[in-house]
Design a protein around this motif. Structure first.
Motif, PDB file in Angstrom:
ATOM      1  N   ARG A  47      27.421  26.954  25.664  1.00  0.00           N
ATOM      2  CA  ARG A  47      26.141  27.539  25.300  1.00  0.00           C
ATOM      3  C   ARG A  47      25.031  26.495  25.342  1.00  0.00           C
ATOM      4  N   ASP A  48      23.896  26.895  25.909  1.00  0.00           N
ATOM      5  CA  ASP A  48      22.737  26.005  26.069  1.00  0.00           C
ATOM      6  C   ASP A  48      23.091  24.756  26.880  1.00  0.00           C
ATOM      7  N   ASN A  49      24.127  24.868  27.695  1.00  0.00           N
ATOM      8  CA  ASN A  49      24.563  23.777  28.584  1.00  0.00           C
ATOM      9  C   ASN A  49      25.026  22.542  27.818  1.00  0.00           C
ATOM     10  N   GLU A  50      25.471  22.735  26.565  1.00  0.00           N
ATOM     11  CA  GLU A  50      25.996  21.637  25.761  1.00  0.00           C
ATOM     12  C   GLU A  50      27.516  21.619  25.850  1.00  0.00           C
ATOM     13  N   LEU A  51      28.088  20.425  25.982  1.00  0.00           N
ATOM     14  CA  LEU A  51      29.536  20.293  26.111  1.00  0.00           C
ATOM     15  C   LEU A  51      30.255  20.842  24.882  1.00  0.00           C
ATOM     16  N   GLY A  52      31.240  21.705  25.139  1.00  0.00           N
ATOM     17  CA  GLY A  52      32.099  22.201  24.078  1.00  0.00           C
ATOM     18  C   GLY A  52      31.464  23.163  23.094  1.00  0.00           C
ATOM     19  N   ARG A  53      30.305  23.723  23.422  1.00  0.00           N
ATOM     20  CA  ARG A  53      29.625  24.597  22.464  1.00  0.00           C
ATOM     21  C   ARG A  53      29.884  26.066  22.805  1.00  0.00           C
ATOM     22  N   GLY A  54      30.215  26.851  21.776  1.00  0.00           N
ATOM     23  CA  GLY A  54      30.397  28.289  21.965  1.00  0.00           C
ATOM     24  C   GLY A  54      31.802  28.666  22.404  1.00  0.00           C
ATOM     25  N   MET A  55      31.910  29.880  22.935  1.00  0.00           N
ATOM     26  CA  MET A  55      33.179  30.430  23.401  1.00  0.00           C
ATOM     27  C   MET A  55      33.127  30.616  24.916  1.00  0.00           C
ATOM     28  N   MET A  56      34.318  30.670  25.514  1.00  0.00           N
ATOM     29  CA  MET A  56      34.394  30.845  26.966  1.00  0.00           C
ATOM     30  C   MET A  56      35.679  31.582  27.327  1.00  0.00           C
ATOM     31  N   ALA A  57      35.613  32.338  28.409  1.00  0.00           N
ATOM     32  CA  ALA A  57      36.792  33.065  28.876  1.00  0.00           C
ATOM     33  C   ALA A  57      37.706  32.135  29.656  1.00  0.00           C
ATOM     34  N   GLN A  58      38.992  32.301  29.427  1.00  0.00           N
ATOM     35  CA  GLN A  58      40.011  31.516  30.121  1.00  0.00           C
ATOM     36  C   GLN A  58      40.957  32.497  30.818  1.00  0.00           C
ATOM     37  N   TYR A  59      41.040  32.408  32.139  1.00  0.00           N
ATOM     38  CA  TYR A  59      41.940  33.264  32.904  1.00  0.00           C
ATOM     39  C   TYR A  59      43.042  32.375  33.474  1.00  0.00           C
ATOM     40  N   CYS A  60      44.288  32.702  33.160  1.00  0.00           N
ATOM     41  CA  CYS A  60      45.420  31.856  33.518  1.00  0.00           C
ATOM     42  C   CYS A  60      46.390  32.600  34.440  1.00  0.00           C
ATOM     43  N   LEU A  61      46.706  31.970  35.557  1.00  0.00           N
ATOM     44  CA  LEU A  61      47.682  32.522  36.491  1.00  0.00           C
ATOM     45  C   LEU A  61      48.929  31.645  36.455  1.00  0.00           C
ATOM     46  N   VAL A  62      50.057  32.248  36.102  1.00  0.00           N
ATOM     47  CA  VAL A  62      51.335  31.537  36.050  1.00  0.00           C
ATOM     48  C   VAL A  62      52.087  31.810  37.341  1.00  0.00           C
ATOM     49  N   LEU A  63      52.496  30.728  38.019  1.00  0.00           N
ATOM     50  CA  LEU A  63      53.151  30.843  39.321  1.00  0.00           C
ATOM     51  C   LEU A  63      54.604  30.395  39.210  1.00  0.00           C
ATOM     52  N   GLU A  64      55.481  31.132  39.853  1.00  0.00           N
ATOM     53  CA  GLU A  64      56.903  30.793  39.835  1.00  0.00           C
ATOM     54  C   GLU A  64      57.227  29.819  40.963  1.00  0.00           C
ATOM     55  N   GLY A  65      58.158  28.909  40.684  1.00  0.00           N
ATOM     56  CA  GLY A  65      58.643  27.998  41.705  1.00  0.00           C
ATOM     57  C   GLY A  65      57.622  27.018  42.219  1.00  0.00           C
ATOM     58  N   ILE A  66      56.744  26.555  41.338  1.00  0.00           N
ATOM     59  CA  ILE A  66      55.701  25.610  41.754  1.00  0.00           C
ATOM     60  C   ILE A  66      55.483  24.598  40.645  1.00  0.00           C
ATOM     61  N   GLN A  67      55.164  23.356  41.015  1.00  0.00           N
ATOM     62  CA  GLN A  67      54.876  22.306  40.052  1.00  0.00           C
ATOM     63  C   GLN A  67      53.535  21.682  40.403  1.00  0.00           C
ATOM     64  N   LEU A  68      52.559  21.851  39.533  1.00  0.00           N
ATOM     65  CA  LEU A  68      51.208  21.371  39.798  1.00  0.00           C
ATOM     66  C   LEU A  68      50.930  20.085  39.032  1.00  0.00           C
ATOM     67  N   PRO A  69      50.049  19.235  39.572  1.00  0.00           N
ATOM     68  CA  PRO A  69      49.646  18.031  38.824  1.00  0.00           C
ATOM     69  C   PRO A  69      48.831  18.433  37.599  1.00  0.00           C
TER      70      PRO A  69
END
Length: 233
Positions: free
Chosen positions: A55-77
């Motif tokens: 919010r107001d372009n300040e780091l870590g302020r307010g709430m935000m949506a998080q969309y998570c995709l879980v993938l099978e058979g993959i290892q990400l950095p």
């Protein structure tokens, strides 16, 4: 007199019912998140991470949506990226200190304050740096960050801005699924790209302060050599 009292009671009840009814934006947001859940994007409203502008372009302020995709058979950095000028830019302050990518990492500034201990770490995957977002025009302006770990890829964005007429005048309920499918496809593509360019674990000396920095020559020296050699003397 009794009639007026009855009318007032009816109006009061109707007013209470209308107040409880979700407004148009809430209804749109519910539809968006239910569609995302059906597409296995696992939407969740979280506190804005301290490395992303909120919010107001300040780091870590307010709430935000998080969309998570879980993938099978993959290892990400284990990495995180921010959006800068329509591109993903790696967070250079973020270092993975676990060789198996199963534990939370500690930024170098915090780790150094806790002691000058040498640890094994993974290099940041800069090969994904400067990758263009190329998301639907109705989604891209509201995207803030990307986070990957193990078999999960997470995107942070202001999904409420997607459904607000003032920020997205081109909103159409019938295009929600199409836009989210495009987002899901992009997440899968990015995951495959990161998997192919993942860097192996290396030994890094994190003993570093504001006055001196470890040179490449110092990093090339293995501090365990003296211990190993002493055992064979």
């Amino acid at each position: 007199m009794g009639i007026w009292i009855a009318i007032l009671i009816v109006l009061f009840v109707l007013g209470s019912m209308m107040a409880l009814k979700p407004n148009g934006i809430d209804q749109r947001l519910d539809k968006l998140r239910m569609t995302a859940r059906r597409l296995q994007l696992n939407p969740k409203l979280v506190a804005c991470p301290d490395w992303l502008p909120g919010r107001d372009n300040e780091l870590g302020r307010g709430m935000m949506a998080q969309y998570c995709l879980v993938l099978e058979g993959i290892q990400l950095p284990y990495t995180r990226y921010r959006v800068v000028d329509g591109q993903w830019r790696a967070d250079s302050n973020f270092v993975d200190t676990d060789s198996e990518a199963t534990k939370l990492t500690i930024p170098s500034a915090i780790r150094n304050s806790q002691g000058n201990a040498n640890t094994f770490s993974k290099k940041i995957n800069f090969n994904f740096d400067k990758t263009p977002l190329e998301l639907p025009a109705s989604i891209e302006p509201f995207v803030k960050g990307l986070w990957t770990k193990a078999n999960s890829i997470v995107i942070y964005w202001e999904d409420i801005a997607y459904v607000r007429p003032i920020s997205n005048p081109s909103y159409r309920a019938k295009t929600i699924e199409e836009d989210l499918l495009a987002l899901k496809m992009k997440l899968e593509q990015w995951a495959e790209q990161m998997k192919k360019t993942a860097n192996p674990a290396v030994y890094t000396d994190h003993s570093f302060n504001t006055n001196t920095m470890t040179t490449s020559a110092n990093r090339a020296h293995n501090p365990f050599d003296s211990v190993i050699n002493s055992k064979f003397d």
